[in-house]
Design an enzyme around this catalytic site. Structure first.
Site: not given
Ligand code: ACO
Length: 376
Positions: A313, A259
């Site tokens: 989710d 998140h």
């Molecule tokens: N699975 C694996 N790795 C993850 C995940 C995940 N679900 N979420 C974050 N990471 C990792 C990324 O790969 C990244 O790693 P790195 O630094 O080695 O490149 C690091 O954590 C940071 O991730 P970002 O995507 O840059 O972080 P952000 O703050 O943008 O993340 C987000 C938020 C977009 C929700 C992300 O966690 C994600 O894509 N999750 C999966 C989709 C999801 O479940 N979305 C629902 C969110 S809740 C809602 O909207 C109601």
């Protein structure tokens, strides 16, 4: 280049009196009330009143508010005809976006942005949204449409219109808790979208239509569909660990985890986990729930130290599946709940408006010659 916050991460861009989030501590409150309290003791109607009025209603106020909400569940005739002309294979999120937008054409004064008028429109839209989605689902299944029952509450009425029979108390309550926990969540992407649109002094229909478009994305509300697909893709509980570790190794995102704000456990996930477990037992979906808890354990071990935990989710997917909802109805359920939050934010924005207009850092070249087309 000047420093800036890509994705507006950490930027405070508006004030709200509705929800408070402490992502480090895993706290979510609606108007100061912890989400766990509201989810275990409150109703959805009460939650909407709370968000729109910043206080809980007394008994008479709640009765009046709920009566008003349930009285507007019917669709204008033209809307039903329009819905029955839609392609049956359309994704329900596209249907929602289109039909919420279309409601504006059945409003004699759609552009009125006086606060009382917007509040009234918000109530009607929130009341009609479940009817839109239930009608569409029955139409595409070739089943007769079931008219709303104004004497039922939001949760019972929706499940009744969808399934043609009143739900069990456990299912209606599970659905209601999903609605409560998804109703508002600070300045998330779709809420921000709604506020950006209304800040031009556009209309509530445009703002909500834009918000639905934002919510559809797999990084936002669309993740719950991804969770369910993943659960189906993993053959047995024993396959969870290699599946998840493989994904992480390939640097693929595991849907339903992580998140932008929460770097501790998402408090909404805890409420939903309890529900999902109970419903899974009641409906013979124990294996699905077991796979979910195993995924959570593997993820916690692998990436918990990086603040990546199950989000709202993750367990809503199992919950919706156990209620009997088809996969492509998962994200529309998020719309039903979040219409409450979006509308509250639209009211807050209009009450103290400032046009959103950030700047972009230009990173292209300067002083380029204009090359005539025959020389390019
Ligand atoms: N699975 C694996 N790795 C993850 C995940 C995940 N679900 N979420 C974050 N990471 C990792 C990324 O790969 C990244 O790693 P790195 O630094 O080695 O490149 C690091 O954590 C940071 O991730 P970002 O995507 O840059 O972080 P952000 O703050 O943008 O993340 C987000 C938020 C977009 C929700 C992300 O966690 C994600 O894509 N999750 C999966 C989709 C999801 O479940 N979305 C629902 C969110 S809740 C809602 O909207 C109601």
């Amino acid at each position: 280049m000047t420093d800036y916050a890509k994705g507006l991460e950490g930027v405070i861009a508006a004030e709200t009196r509705m929800s408070y989030i402490d992502g480090q501590k895993g706290i979510l409150e609606y108007v100061g009330i912890p989400i766990g309290e509201l989810a275990s003791k409150g109703t959805f109607e009460e939650t909407v009143f709370l968000l729109w009025n910043q206080r809980l209603p007394n008994r008479d106020e709640l009765a009046e508010f709920a009566r008003n909400m349930h009285a507007h569940t019917g669709l204008p005739a033209g809307m039903t005809n329009r819905l029955l002309a839609l392609p049956m294979q359309a994704h329900p999120m596209h249907v929602m976006r289109t039909m919420i937008s279309a409601l504006s054409m059945h409003d004699e004064d759609p552009n009125n942005i006086e606060l009382d008028a917007v509040r009234d429109k918000a109530m009607k839209i929130l009341s009609r949204a479940p009817t839109i989605i239930a009608y569409f689902d029955r139409y595409r299944r070739g089943l007769p449409l079931i008219d709303p029952k104004p004497d039922l509450d939001f949760a019972h009425n929706f499940l009744y219109m969808l399934n043609g029979a009143e739900p069990t108390e456990a299912m209606a309550r599970a659905f209601e808790i999903c609605m409560i926990t998804h109703a508002d969540h600070g300045l998330n992407n779709s809420t921000f979208t709604a506020r950006v649109i209304i800040s031009t002094l556009s209309d509530i229909y445009s703002a909500l239509t834009g918000a639905i478009g934002s919510l559809r994305g797999p990084l936002h509300g669309g993740a719950n569909e991804g969770v369910m697909r993943m659960l189906w893709e993993i053959p047995t509980v024993d396959d969870v660990e290699p599946y998840i570790l493989g994904k992480l190794e390939r640097k693929e995102k595991v849907m339903g985890f992580g998140h932008r704000v929460y770097k501790a456990h998402d408090p909404r996930a805890a409420e939903l986990k309890k529900l999902a477990g109970q419903l899974a037992r009641d409906t013979g979906n124990e294996e699905l729930y077991e796979k979910s808890t195993r995924i959570e354990q593997v993820m916690e071990r692998a990436v918990g130290s990086r603040g990546i935990y199950a989000n709202v989710d993750f367990y809503s997917a199992t919950t919706y599946h156990c209620i009997g909802l088809k996969l492509d109805l998962f994200t529309p359920m998020f719309v039903l709940a979040r219409l409450a939050g979006w509308s509250g934010h639209i009211l807050e924005q209009l009450a103290d408006n400032r046009l959103f207009r950030p700047k972009a850092a230009y990173v292209g070249p300067h002083d380029q010659p204009y090359t005539p087309i025959e020389q390019r």
